[in-house]
Design a protein around this motif. Structure first.
Motif, PDB file in Angstrom:
ATOM      1  N   VAL A  79       0.892  -1.194   0.061  1.00 35.97           N
ATOM      2  CA  VAL A  79       0.064  -0.021  -0.092  1.00 35.97           C
ATOM      3  C   VAL A  79       0.859   1.404  -0.063  1.00 35.97           C
ATOM      4  O   VAL A  79       1.988   1.348   0.657  1.00 35.97           O
ATOM      5  CB  VAL A  79      -0.972  -0.034   1.107  1.00 35.97           C
ATOM      6  CG1 VAL A  79      -1.515   1.362   1.402  1.00 35.97           C
ATOM      7  CG2 VAL A  79      -1.932  -1.161   1.167  1.00 35.97           C
ATOM      8  N   TYR A  80       0.564   2.344  -0.722  1.00 37.66           N
ATOM      9  CA  TYR A  80       1.385   3.470  -0.790  1.00 37.66           C
ATOM     10  C   TYR A  80      -0.009   4.646  -0.635  1.00 37.66           C
ATOM     11  O   TYR A  80      -0.792   4.454  -1.353  1.00 37.66           O
ATOM     12  CB  TYR A  80       1.935   3.659  -2.377  1.00 37.66           C
ATOM     13  CG  TYR A  80       3.094   2.626  -2.377  1.00 37.66           C
ATOM     14  CD1 TYR A  80       4.295   2.792  -1.922  1.00 37.66           C
ATOM     15  CD2 TYR A  80       2.655   1.545  -3.171  1.00 37.66           C
ATOM     16  CE1 TYR A  80       5.264   1.468  -2.102  1.00 37.66           C
ATOM     17  CE2 TYR A  80       3.515   0.429  -3.295  1.00 37.66           C
ATOM     18  CZ  TYR A  80       4.948   0.517  -2.770  1.00 37.66           C
ATOM     19  OH  TYR A  80       5.687  -0.260  -3.134  1.00 37.66           O
ATOM     20  N   THR A  81       0.255   5.555   0.405  1.00 35.29           N
ATOM     21  CA  THR A  81      -0.623   6.438   0.614  1.00 35.29           C
ATOM     22  C   THR A  81      -0.067   7.942   0.298  1.00 35.29           C
ATOM     23  O   THR A  81       1.105   8.216   0.400  1.00 35.29           O
ATOM     24  CB  THR A  81      -0.970   6.479   2.085  1.00 35.29           C
ATOM     25  OG1 THR A  81       0.327   6.428   3.001  1.00 35.29           O
ATOM     26  CG2 THR A  81      -1.661   5.143   2.595  1.00 35.29           C
ATOM     27  N   LEU A  82      -1.202   8.637  -0.060  1.00 35.38           N
ATOM     28  CA  LEU A  82      -0.975   9.951  -0.437  1.00 35.38           C
ATOM     29  C   LEU A  82      -1.219  11.106   0.461  1.00 35.38           C
ATOM     30  O   LEU A  82      -1.276  12.183   0.335  1.00 35.38           O
ATOM     31  CB  LEU A  82      -1.453  10.271  -1.811  1.00 35.38           C
ATOM     32  CG  LEU A  82      -0.879   9.862  -2.994  1.00 35.38           C
ATOM     33  CD1 LEU A  82      -1.121   8.484  -3.416  1.00 35.38           C
ATOM     34  CD2 LEU A  82      -0.807  10.753  -3.881  1.00 35.38           C
ATOM     35  N   GLY A  83      -1.573  10.723   1.702  1.00 30.49           N
ATOM     36  CA  GLY A  83      -2.096  11.833   2.509  1.00 30.49           C
ATOM     37  C   GLY A  83      -1.657  11.412   4.051  1.00 30.49           C
ATOM     38  O   GLY A  83      -1.523  10.255   4.461  1.00 30.49           O
ATOM     39  N   ASP A  84      -2.229  12.325   4.780  1.00 37.50           N
ATOM     40  CA  ASP A  84      -1.930  12.094   6.200  1.00 37.50           C
ATOM     41  C   ASP A  84      -3.080  11.373   6.961  1.00 37.50           C
ATOM     42  O   ASP A  84      -4.300  11.743   6.457  1.00 37.50           O
ATOM     43  CB  ASP A  84      -1.697  13.509   6.844  1.00 37.50           C
ATOM     44  CG  ASP A  84      -0.575  13.215   7.936  1.00 37.50           C
ATOM     45  OD1 ASP A  84      -0.452  12.471   8.649  1.00 37.50           O
ATOM     46  OD2 ASP A  84       0.400  14.250   7.871  1.00 37.50           O
ATOM     47  N   ALA A  85      -3.068  10.365   7.644  1.00 40.07           N
ATOM     48  CA  ALA A  85      -4.134   9.674   8.255  1.00 40.07           C
ATOM     49  C   ALA A  85      -5.090  10.812   8.771  1.00 40.07           C
ATOM     50  O   ALA A  85      -6.284  10.812   9.060  1.00 40.07           O
ATOM     51  CB  ALA A  85      -3.934   8.682   9.196  1.00 40.07           C
ATOM     52  N   LYS A  86      -4.459  11.714   9.407  1.00 47.23           N
ATOM     53  CA  LYS A  86      -5.452  12.674  10.346  1.00 47.23           C
ATOM     54  C   LYS A  86      -6.230  13.424   9.441  1.00 47.23           C
ATOM     55  O   LYS A  86      -7.159  14.089   9.995  1.00 47.23           O
ATOM     56  CB  LYS A  86      -4.083  13.776  11.144  1.00 47.23           C
ATOM     57  CG  LYS A  86      -3.553  14.698  10.333  1.00 47.23           C
ATOM     58  CD  LYS A  86      -3.026  15.638  11.368  1.00 47.23           C
ATOM     59  CE  LYS A  86      -2.008  16.755  10.770  1.00 47.23           C
ATOM     60  NZ  LYS A  86      -2.149  16.974   9.218  1.00 47.23           N
ATOM     61  N   ASP A  87      -5.966  13.521   8.272  1.00 47.16           N
ATOM     62  CA  ASP A  87      -6.926  14.087   7.332  1.00 47.16           C
ATOM     63  C   ASP A  87      -7.865  13.189   6.544  1.00 47.16           C
ATOM     64  O   ASP A  87      -8.920  13.649   5.671  1.00 47.16           O
ATOM     65  CB  ASP A  87      -6.087  14.872   6.062  1.00 47.16           C
ATOM     66  CG  ASP A  87      -5.024  15.660   6.532  1.00 47.16           C
ATOM     67  OD1 ASP A  87      -5.422  16.579   7.460  1.00 47.16           O
ATOM     68  OD2 ASP A  87      -3.925  15.693   5.879  1.00 47.16           O
ATOM     69  N   GLY A  88      -7.562  11.985   6.974  1.00 42.06           N
ATOM     70  CA  GLY A  88      -8.594  10.749   6.475  1.00 42.06           C
ATOM     71  C   GLY A  88      -9.832  11.143   6.922  1.00 42.06           C
ATOM     72  O   GLY A  88     -10.340  11.322   8.165  1.00 42.06           O
ATOM     73  N   THR A  89     -10.801  10.306   6.147  1.00 42.86           N
ATOM     74  CA  THR A  89     -12.328  10.115   6.645  1.00 42.86           C
ATOM     75  C   THR A  89     -12.414   9.217   7.403  1.00 42.86           C
ATOM     76  O   THR A  89     -11.486   8.367   7.622  1.00 42.86           O
ATOM     77  CB  THR A  89     -13.115   9.628   5.242  1.00 42.86           C
ATOM     78  OG1 THR A  89     -12.504   8.578   4.616  1.00 42.86           O
ATOM     79  CG2 THR A  89     -13.070  10.709   4.075  1.00 42.86           C
ATOM     80  N   ALA A  90     -13.427   9.153   8.239  1.00 43.41           N
ATOM     81  CA  ALA A  90     -13.521   8.019   9.323  1.00 43.41           C
ATOM     82  C   ALA A  90     -13.328   6.622   8.838  1.00 43.41           C
ATOM     83  O   ALA A  90     -12.916   5.923   9.380  1.00 43.41           O
ATOM     84  CB  ALA A  90     -15.029   8.262   9.940  1.00 43.41           C
ATOM     85  N   ASP A  91     -14.029   6.319   7.412  1.00 41.31           N
ATOM     86  CA  ASP A  91     -13.993   4.839   7.105  1.00 41.31           C
ATOM     87  C   ASP A  91     -12.368   4.657   6.640  1.00 41.31           C
ATOM     88  O   ASP A  91     -12.198   3.559   6.685  1.00 41.31           O
ATOM     89  CB  ASP A  91     -14.933   4.672   6.027  1.00 41.31           C
ATOM     90  CG  ASP A  91     -16.443   4.770   6.565  1.00 41.31           C
ATOM     91  OD1 ASP A  91     -16.703   4.797   7.797  1.00 41.31           O
ATOM     92  OD2 ASP A  91     -17.376   5.073   5.729  1.00 41.31           O
ATOM     93  N   TYR A  92     -11.887   5.640   6.151  1.00 38.99           N
ATOM     94  CA  TYR A  92     -10.568   5.429   5.722  1.00 38.99           C
ATOM     95  C   TYR A  92      -9.720   4.772   7.135  1.00 38.99           C
ATOM     96  O   TYR A  92      -8.825   3.891   6.902  1.00 38.99           O
ATOM     97  CB  TYR A  92      -9.978   6.493   4.907  1.00 38.99           C
ATOM     98  CG  TYR A  92      -8.428   6.724   4.515  1.00 38.99           C
ATOM     99  CD1 TYR A  92      -7.789   6.087   3.842  1.00 38.99           C
ATOM    100  CD2 TYR A  92      -7.616   7.124   5.976  1.00 38.99           C
ATOM    101  CE1 TYR A  92      -6.590   5.885   3.540  1.00 38.99           C
ATOM    102  CE2 TYR A  92      -6.275   7.027   5.548  1.00 38.99           C
ATOM    103  CZ  TYR A  92      -5.480   6.552   4.569  1.00 38.99           C
ATOM    104  OH  TYR A  92      -4.284   6.576   4.308  1.00 38.99           O
TER     105      TYR A  92
END
Ligand SMILES: NC(=O)C1=CN([C@@H]2O[C@H](COP(=O)(O)OP(=O)(O)OC[C@H]3O[C@@H](n4cnc5c(N)ncnc54)[C@H](OP(=O)(O)O)[C@@H]3O)[C@@H](O)[C@H]2O)[C@@H](O)CC1
Ligand SMILES: [K+]
Length: 499
Positions: A79-92
């Motif tokens: 998995v490669y992520t493009l953003g910070d988890a703190k900006d993620g949606t609840a389901d993300y």
């Protein structure tokens, strides 16, 4: 039929579905991820390394869930992520929290591109939530991923494609797009073919009744809709039951067009085919297609008169290879004025009508017009470059003249005067070759001759023509020619379980 909704409508539909069913959006995300994985596992082996690129919205949430599910089935996933988890949606975040620790999960910015290797790229960066052109790291990611020589698959929408309008700037170029529940309008634009690749629609359980409250007159056709619209013939059917079709066209150097229409009509199931061609064509037609009857006009080189007793025929198709001479235009006028049955109007007949207001006024509800984009542009005398505007123009044209309009291209658009627009699911890039339009004319005319309504003939004709193109393309690839498409028409019946 799958109703096509805007991104905004889909979000609202999803909310009311979740509320009424009393289920969590996280559960729907799981269903979507399962639907994706089910398709993936049918098509790809465990030997192929998968890199899943995830944004931090719900599209990214789908990606993280897909990683967990595929890994559980023994597929090698990173998995490669493009953003910070703190900006993620609840389901993300819920999915991120249960991503098994044995799955490599790295920020996109840490990828060493010199050493990056995988067989399959899955794009779960952005879906229907896209709200501006790509820039910054998303743009960078899309450019990098598009330059990889690997299989590329988009989840729901290729990152960068807005759901309802033309792309602005760059977007992910997928070989397959696996979309949920119903196609998004822009995935059907021919302009987006290089981004969408093959479109796969996966059901995630939101049944039709939830779509009722949403206004849209655009639909994506499914196989079952076509099956319903076919007539069933019996053992005792007589060749007359399959219709008497007249095909009018051909001129010096372009007789092949009407031959293709004739052969296609025969392969579609017509009992009796007559052609009406210039004099020079008589021996050629008779020696090359033994099953057709041939009548000729007065002139030798061009079509300069109309046939007699048009009422002998159940339907007439006119235009392929016909030329646009003034005498031909008069012959066309004569036919349009005197024939009251169902008709297909194609090719040069459309080019003539485009220039003659008096002929446009002879268009009726018994007619199916089959322009490609250039012909349509001539008909409406306007630029139809932008797909959103083009779809509107098709509706306006069909309603103004009261005819069924088939706007040919990838996902050919069928518009009825009642205001319904159907996007066809079948087809192949290999149909973009000379003569396939003439084949479609023959197929549609054949259905009219067999007694189908104008709407059903248009829908069934476009569907079978596209499917025949797909089947021909599987065998002949870029070497596919219109005659190959004709030879595959009978197989389309077998494919659908029809006699
Ligand atoms: N609906 C359904 O039935 C189901 C939907 N499901 C899935 O959910 C997906 C929709 O999820 P979604 O609404 O969270 O949107 P998504 O596409 O992840 O992007 C939103 C984020 O992107 C950002 N952003 C926007 N543009 C940007 C740009 N150019 N460049 C950079 N960022 C940009 C935007 O940021 P913002 O503008 O808010 O700051 C926001 O953070 C859908 O496609 C499907 O996969 C399934 O799970 C279940 C069934
Ligand atoms: K995506």
């Amino acid at each position: 039929m799958l109703k096509i909704l805007s991104a905004r409508q889909i979000k609202s539909l999803e909310e009311s579905y979740l509320e009424e069913k009393g289920i969590l959006s996280l559960e729907l995300m799981e269903t979507a991820a399962e639907a994706f994985c089910q398709w993936y596992m049918q098509n790809f082996s465990r030997r192929q390394d998968i890199a899943i690129f995830c944004g931090t919205g719900n599209n990214g949430g789908d990606g993280i869930a897909i990683a967990r599910l595929l890994s559980r089935q023994g597929y090698p996933v990173c998995v490669y992520t493009l953003g910070d988890a703190k900006d993620g949606t609840a389901d993300y975040n819920s999915n991120l929290n249960i991503l098994p620790t044995n799955i490599v999960n790295k920020p996109f910015s840490n990828i060493d591109w010199e050493r990056f290797r995988c067989h399959v790229i899955i794009d779960a960066m952005l879906g229907i939530g896209l709200n501006k052109p790509l820039e910054g790291k998303y743009l960078d990611a899309v450019k990098k991923l598009n330059s990889q020589k690997t299989m590329r698959i988009a989840v729901d929408m290729p990152t960068g494609l807005p759901s309802d309008k033309l792309v602005d700037g760059e977007a992910f170029q997928a070989h397959y797009t696996v979309t949920f529940q119903t196609p998004k309008l822009s995935a059907l634009f021919p302009e987006h073919a290089a981004y969408v690749g093959d479109l796969v629609v996966k059901d995630i359980g939101i049944d039709g009744k939830y779509f009722n409250g949403y206004e849209s007159s655009r639909y994506f056709v499914e196989e079952k809709d076509i099956l319903e619209r076919h007539k069933i013939f019996h053992k005792a059917s007589h060749k007359g039951d399959f219709g008497k079709v007249l095909l009018v066209g051909g001129s010096k150097g372009k007789l092949g067009a009407i031959m293709l229409s004739a052969k296609a009509a025969l392969r579609t199931g017509s009992g009796l085919i007559s052609t009406f061609v210039p004099g020079f064509g008589l021996p050629i037609m008779q020696s090359s297609i033994h099953e057709v009857m041939v009548e000729t006009c007065t002139g030798n080189d061009i079509l300069d008169s109309a046939p007699e007793n048009l009422d002998r025929f159940d339907t007439i198709a006119i235009g392929p290879g016909m030329g646009t001479d003034e005498k031909t235009a008069e012959a066309l006028k004569n036919i349009l004025e005197s024939y009251k049955g169902k008709m297909v109007i194609d090719a040069d007949a459309l080019n003539i009508i485009a220039k003659r207001k008096d002929l446009k006024e002879l268009i009726t509800s018994q007619m199916i017009l089959t322009p490609h984009l250039k012909e349509f542009e001539r008909m409406v005398g306007d630029d139809v470059k932008y797909p959103e505007g083009r779809i509107e123009k098709a509706l306006e044209f069909s309603q103004t003249y009261g005819c069924v309009l088939i706007l040919k291209g990838l996902h050919s658009l069928i518009t009825t005067p009642a205001g319904i627009q159907y996007f066809n699911p079948t087809g192949s890039q290999f149909l973009a070759t000379g003569g396939t339009g003439d084949v479609l004319t023959g197929v549609v005319a054949s259905y009219l001759g067999q007694g189908y309504s104008v709407e059903n003939a248009a829908l069934c004709g476009v569907y079978h023509h596209g499917l025949a193109g797909q089947l021909a393309g599987e065998d002949q690839r870029r070497g596919t020619i219109a005659s190959d498409v004709i030879e595959k028409i009978p197989e389309t019946y077998k494919n659908l379980g029809l006699s």
